[in-house]
Design a protein around this motif. Structure first.
Motif, short mmCIF file in Angstrom:
data_model
loop_
_atom_site.label_atom_id
_atom_site.label_comp_id
_atom_site.label_asym_id
_atom_site.label_seq_id
_atom_site.Cartn_x
_atom_site.Cartn_y
_atom_site.Cartn_z
N ARG A 1 -7.01 8.95 13.89
CA ARG A 1 -6.37 8.55 15.03
C ARG A 1 -5.20 7.51 14.85
N ASP A 2 -5.73 6.38 14.05
CA ASP A 2 -4.78 5.09 13.95
C ASP A 2 -3.53 5.62 13.01
N ILE A 3 -2.18 5.63 13.35
CA ILE A 3 -1.17 6.05 12.86
C ILE A 3 -0.97 5.48 11.61
N LYS A 4 -1.52 4.37 11.24
CA LYS A 4 -1.30 3.56 9.85
C LYS A 4 -2.32 3.97 9.02
N ARG A 5 -3.44 4.38 9.40
CA ARG A 5 -4.64 4.79 8.50
C ARG A 5 -4.26 6.21 8.11
N VAL A 6 -3.87 7.14 8.75
CA VAL A 6 -3.12 8.40 8.35
C VAL A 6 -2.47 8.34 7.37
N ILE A 7 -1.34 7.27 7.37
CA ILE A 7 -0.21 7.14 6.22
C ILE A 7 -1.08 6.35 5.01
N ALA A 8 -1.98 5.73 5.20
CA ALA A 8 -2.76 5.23 4.20
C ALA A 8 -3.49 6.07 3.32
N TYR A 9 -4.31 7.15 4.17
CA TYR A 9 -4.90 8.09 3.41
C TYR A 9 -4.09 9.03 2.59
N SER A 10 -2.73 9.06 3.21
CA SER A 10 -1.69 9.95 2.40
C SER A 10 -1.19 9.14 1.27
N THR A 11 -1.32 8.06 1.18
CA THR A 11 -0.95 7.20 -0.06
C THR A 11 -2.31 7.49 -1.05
N CYS A 12 -3.38 7.32 -0.54
CA CYS A 12 -4.61 7.78 -1.51
C CYS A 12 -4.15 9.05 -2.15
N SER A 13 -4.02 10.08 -1.43
CA SER A 13 -4.09 11.41 -1.65
C SER A 13 -2.58 11.73 -2.79
N GLY B 1 16.96 6.44 -0.05
CA GLY B 1 16.34 6.76 -1.19
C GLY B 1 15.36 7.79 -1.29
N ALA B 2 14.92 8.13 0.06
CA ALA B 2 13.94 9.14 0.14
C ALA B 2 14.71 10.73 -0.14
N ILE B 3 16.03 10.60 -0.01
CA ILE B 3 16.98 11.94 0.04
C ILE B 3 17.33 12.10 -1.61
N ILE B 4 18.06 10.93 -1.99
CA ILE B 4 18.84 10.95 -3.33
C ILE B 4 17.74 10.70 -4.67
N THR B 5 16.88 10.10 -4.37
CA THR B 5 15.84 9.98 -5.51
C THR B 5 15.46 11.21 -6.26
N GLY B 6 15.39 12.35 -5.56
CA GLY B 6 14.81 13.43 -5.99
C GLY B 6 15.95 13.79 -7.06
N PHE B 7 17.15 13.99 -6.62
CA PHE B 7 18.27 14.28 -7.60
C PHE B 7 18.32 13.43 -8.50
N LEU B 8 18.29 12.19 -8.30
CA LEU B 8 18.56 11.07 -9.47
C LEU B 8 17.61 11.36 -10.46
N GLY B 9 16.32 11.33 -9.88
CA GLY B 9 15.22 11.55 -11.03
C GLY B 9 15.05 12.73 -11.54
N LEU B 10 15.77 13.66 -11.63
CA LEU B 10 15.66 14.82 -12.35
C LEU B 10 15.78 14.74 -13.72
N PHE C 1 9.92 6.98 0.26
CA PHE C 1 9.52 7.74 1.28
C PHE C 1 8.25 7.21 2.04
N LYS C 2 7.29 6.68 1.25
CA LYS C 2 6.13 6.14 1.98
C LYS C 2 6.42 4.77 2.65
N ALA C 3 7.27 4.05 1.89
CA ALA C 3 7.52 2.71 2.62
C ALA C 3 8.52 3.11 3.91
N HIS D 1 0.72 -1.43 -0.15
CA HIS D 1 0.12 -0.08 0.15
C HIS D 1 0.89 1.20 -0.13
N ALA D 2 2.10 1.25 -0.31
CA ALA D 2 2.76 2.36 -0.26
C ALA D 2 3.87 2.22 -1.78
N ALA D 3 4.23 1.19 -2.04
CA ALA D 3 5.21 1.33 -3.01
C ALA D 3 5.15 0.46 -4.42
N THR D 4 4.16 -0.31 -4.16
CA THR D 4 3.82 -1.56 -5.36
C THR D 4 2.76 -1.55 -5.96
#
Length: 641
Positions: free
Chosen positions: A311-323, A479-488, A350-352, A263-266
């Motif tokens: 309230r659930d920490i994982k559900r907040v991140i799950a809706y972040s994935t939707c967004s 990966g959450a730091i360098i992929t932004g530069f590598l992906g330019l 970064f989501k994983a 639910h984050a990367a694949t």
């Protein structure tokens, strides 16, 4: 890299899944985990090597057939691999994140008695996802598509002793099957229009098919438009877009590593990949692209509003994935496929990381998931705290973290498309960026700052996760730091070299994105910083302020907290009606007709007939002798006649 190596890359996790799942009683639990984890690590190394070969060294895409799968009449399908820049990027994301999740799970699941089964499911999911992204045709893609649906069902419901996990796995399976009907019909229409479902054949004849129309539901519509809309409907299910998103937050019932992998990367990125893969066809549509854009934009803002109150920490991140998936969809809708894939790639890391960091918090606090029962543990979980900051900054779009580059490029492509739709999408996306930053750091400040609100014994035993869990998180943080530069480089359409198609004369947004006015370029960053500051003020400086705001806007809070009542609406419109219809057919059809005139009716006739002839069984010999004589006389009379 030779084609055989790609076959090894794809099939190795399947082999490991079979060995680990079926043979763990022979080789042992630790060997089963080693085999499954090692196989995915090897696949990850091969994927990195393949990315360098195709995307960096410029080698030709690989199109190889393993065997002829189906051949009947004019319809033929081969099972093989097709690897271009688009595929090679997905291979790296899937295998690297999966490898980190496998390693992390060794620590997270160490107390679970069914570890071999869990690791077997993880490797099975990885194989299905690899089969999906390497597919040279729609049917093989659909095989992987359904395969990841099956694997996600098994993983979400892994703790099958929990009723909530069983319900969540079934919900995910059913909702995705509804959307998959769109992809099935799209395949049928695609074969009818193109004469083939192989990607190469479809792309080659797309221009010729563009002028054709079909009769669909009594309307004469362009065939590519209806094809594109059906692809969108199929993609909406896997990528949890508005209306078909309800399965994703419930899927958090599975173990946290499952959330990170699926639910984050694949799996949830499969819909975005499908749209990017079909870009040569979608570029010839107008209605379909506009619909894709608005579905994505509405999902981005809708899911962000829900993430504010969970309230659930994982559900907040799950809706972040939707967004965030909404961002990728509306990027595809404005033909910014390169921006969508750039954000897909950075988001996966970064989501994983955020999911695994949330799992580390849950692990350290004895399986507590309620944000309002956390707090004050940043000194007890220092590594997790730092990694959560990195993931949240990347999600909020703060430089130099990866999300800043990819998300802003989507917004710039939208606003520079020069259309009213593009401007509207930019405004919606910028507002979603504000909400994203706020709810991201709401998690950080509630979980780590302030006073611990849970039981004292939980706080006393809170601890940092072992290296086997923090190590993979550190890799994902890099990966959450360098992929932004590598992906330019991915922002240049020339880099894709035919893997995706953008008709500049129709959709200039990607090409003009680098000329975005400075005030539009930096506005998303400004609102993101404002969102972080607002979260700090509400949840750290004035910790009780959130409760007062919720009471002051109780109606809006209720809508957000209850997820816009989508589940209740579906329950009223669909679930109850289906149950009522099922009850009718059960009572009137099954019991009232089939059973009544079938087995129950036969049994009734047998009982009545038996009751009727039972008096003949008197038990007296002279009665039986009398009947015997009557029978002999009747037989003799018949023979004489």
């Amino acid at each position: 890299m030779p084609a055989q190596m790609y076959f090894v890359l794809v099939l190795l996790p399947l082999f490991a899944s079979m060995v680990g799942g079926l043979g763990h009683r022979i080789i042992g639990e630790k060997a089963a985990m080693a085999v499954t984890t090692g196989s995915v690590l090897i696949s990850a190394m091969l994927a990195l090597f393949g990315l360098v070969n195709i995307a960096v060294l410029g080698h030709e895409p690989v199109d190889a057939t393993l065997y002829s799968w189906i051949s009947t009449g004019d319809f033929s399908v081969n099972f093989g691999v097709y690897v271009d820049k688009l595929t090679s990027l997905m291979l790296v994301l899937v295998t690297v994140v999966s490898a980190m999740v496998h390693i992390y799970s060794i620590g997270y699941m160490h107390e679970d008695p069914s570890k071999p089964r869990f690791f077997s499911y993880l490797s099975l999911f990885t194989f299905m996802m690899l089969a999906l992204v390497t597919a040279p045709n729609l049917l093989q893609l659909f095989l992987g598509w359904e395969g990841v649906g099956l694997a996600s069902y098994l993983l979400i419901g892994f703790w099958h002793h929990k009723e909530s996990a069983n319900a969540a796995s079934l919900k995910a399976f059913v909702v995705n099957r509804v959307a998959d009907m769109g992809l099935i019909v799209a395949m049928l229409i695609g074969f009818a229009a193109f004469g083939s479902i192989a990607f190469g054949d479809m792309f080659a004849s797309a221009n010729a098919v563009a002028g054709q129309s079909i009769d669909f539901l009594g309307m004469n519509v362009p065939v590519l438009e209806i094809f594109g809309l059906l692809l969108l409907f199929g993609a909406m299910g896997k990528s949890a877009q508005i209306g078909l998103h309800t399965w994703l937050p419930d899927a958090m019932e599975g173990p946290t590593p499952v959330s990170a992998l699926i639910h984050a990367a694949t799996m949830v990125t499969a819909g975005v990949f499908l749209l990017a893969r079909m870009s040569p066809v979608l570029e010839l549509t107008e209605v379909a692209l506009t619909t894709i854009a608005w579905v994505g934009a509405l999902t981005a803002i809708f899911a962000a509003t829900i993430g504010l109150t969970q309230r659930d920490i994982k559900r907040v991140i799950a809706y972040s994935t939707c967004s965030q998936l909404g961002y990728m969809f509306f990027a595809c809708g404005v033909s910014a496929y390169s921006a969508a894939m750039f954000h897909l790639f950075t988001h996966g890391f970064f989501k994983a990381l955020l999911f695994l960091a949330a799992g580390s918090v849950i692990h350290g606090l004895h399986h507590e998931q309620d944000l309002f029962k956390m707090g004050g543990v940043k000194r007890l979980l220092p590594i997790t705290y730092g990694l959560m900051w990195i993931g949240s900054l990347a999600l909020a779009g703060i430089p130099p973290f990866a999300g800043f580059f990819s998300k802003d490029f989507i917004l710039e492509s939208a606003v520079m498309s020069g259309t009213e739709t593009g401007y509207a999408l930019y405004i919606i996306g910028t507002l979603a960026a504000l909400l994203t930053a706020f709810y991201s750091f709401r998690v950080v400040f509630l979980a780590f700052h302030g006073k611990f609100e849970g039981p004292k014994e939980v706080y006393d035993h809170a601890h940092e996760s072992p290296l086997v869990m923090t190590g993979p998180m550190l890799v994902l943080a890099v990966g959450a730091i360098i992929t932004g530069f590598l992906g330019l480089s991915m922002t240049h359409t020339e880099w894709w070299d035919g893997a995706i198609v953008i008709l500049e004369e129709i959709h200039p947004g990607v090409h003009e994105a680098h000329h975005t006015p400075w005030y539009l370029k930096y506005l998303p960053l400004v609102v993101a910083v404002a969102g972080i500051v607002a979260a700090w003020f509400v949840y750290v400086k004035k910790r009780g302020m959130a409760e007062r705001i919720a009471k002051g806007f109780d109606s809006l809070y209720a809508i957000s907290f209850n997820k816009w009542y989508f589940d209740e609406l579906y329950d009223f419109i669909v679930v109850r009606q289906v149950k009522r219809l099922g009850r009718f057919f059960w009572q009137k059809g099954d019991v009232g007709t089939i059973d009544r005139f079938g087995p129950d009716g036969a049994a009734w006739v047998t009982r009545k007939f038996s009751a009727a002839i039972r008096p003949l069984q008197t038990g007296y010999i002279y009665h039986y002798a009398f009947v015997l004589i009557l029978g002999m006389l009747a037989l003799m009379t018949w023979l004489m006649i």
